[in-house]
Design a protein around this motif. Sequence first.
Motif, PDB file in Angstrom:
ATOM      1  N   ARG A 104       0.924  -1.101  -0.087  1.00  0.00           N
ATOM      2  CA  ARG A 104      -0.042   0.022   0.034  1.00  0.00           C
ATOM      3  C   ARG A 104       1.051   1.248  -0.134  1.00  0.00           C
ATOM      4  NH1 ARG A 104      -5.030   0.211   1.809  1.00  0.00           N
ATOM      5  NH2 ARG A 104      -4.766   2.374   0.656  1.00  0.00           N
ATOM      6  N   ASP A 107       0.852   3.330  -3.041  1.00  0.00           N
ATOM      7  CA  ASP A 107      -0.525   3.054  -3.894  1.00  0.00           C
ATOM      8  C   ASP A 107      -1.231   4.428  -3.775  1.00  0.00           C
ATOM      9  OD1 ASP A 107      -3.116   2.290  -4.720  1.00  0.00           O
ATOM     10  OD2 ASP A 107      -3.865   1.808  -2.445  1.00  0.00           O
ATOM     11  N   PHE A 127      -3.222  -4.758  -9.450  1.00  0.00           N
ATOM     12  CA  PHE A 127      -2.800  -3.458  -9.681  1.00  0.00           C
ATOM     13  C   PHE A 127      -2.719  -2.926 -10.968  1.00  0.00           C
ATOM     14  CE2 PHE A 127       1.140  -5.416  -9.870  1.00  0.00           C
ATOM     15  CZ  PHE A 127       2.018  -4.439 -10.835  1.00  0.00           C
TER      16      PHE A 127
END
Length: 202
Positions: A104, A107, A127
């Motif tokens: 993350r 992200d 992703f």
Amino acid sequence: MQDFFNPYSAIRIHGSTLPHWQQGSAYVFTTWRLADSLPLDLLREWKAEREVWMAQHPSPWSQGVWDQYNELFPERMESWLDRGMGSCLLRQAALRRIVCLALRFFDGDRYTVAGFVVMPNHVHIVFQPMQGYLIEEILHSWKSYTSKELNKLTGARGELWQRGYWDRLIRSRAHFEHCLRYMRENPSVARLPAGDYTIFER
């Protein structure tokens, strides 16, 4: 941004052992595993079969050949991984947390995470790389950082993760939903108790 694979657009292909595809910012479904997650004799047999098959199917591969490859090799390996072989370090919540935080960390900056599951001995993630970022560089960053951090906590040395990874460009919204559903259901298929895995889904 481009969300899904376009069969009429150029594809960037890299990798020598197994071709990896990237097409701009199209979503990708990626899997990698702990280095000790499969017994060496089983892995040698699998690799030998794959080498023979790949010699008989030179790239570039059509979609039909990709489908055949996935059924014969990644899907078979998935069934082995779900048996929970190896040390399964990621059963430990503290170690899984390091992996989850790494996934993350960038992200929304270098990539967008649609979802992931961290299993006891492997990771699945869907992703979308941002424009200008390469899938292999993102994967290297995740694996390199988590390897160092996990080895610090466990006192282990050497390679934590397998070399390389398996990936597949996502072709459509239906394929996207299928991959997320696969990740969501993976712990149930592997019959894992709730404390042995972590799921994130946007």
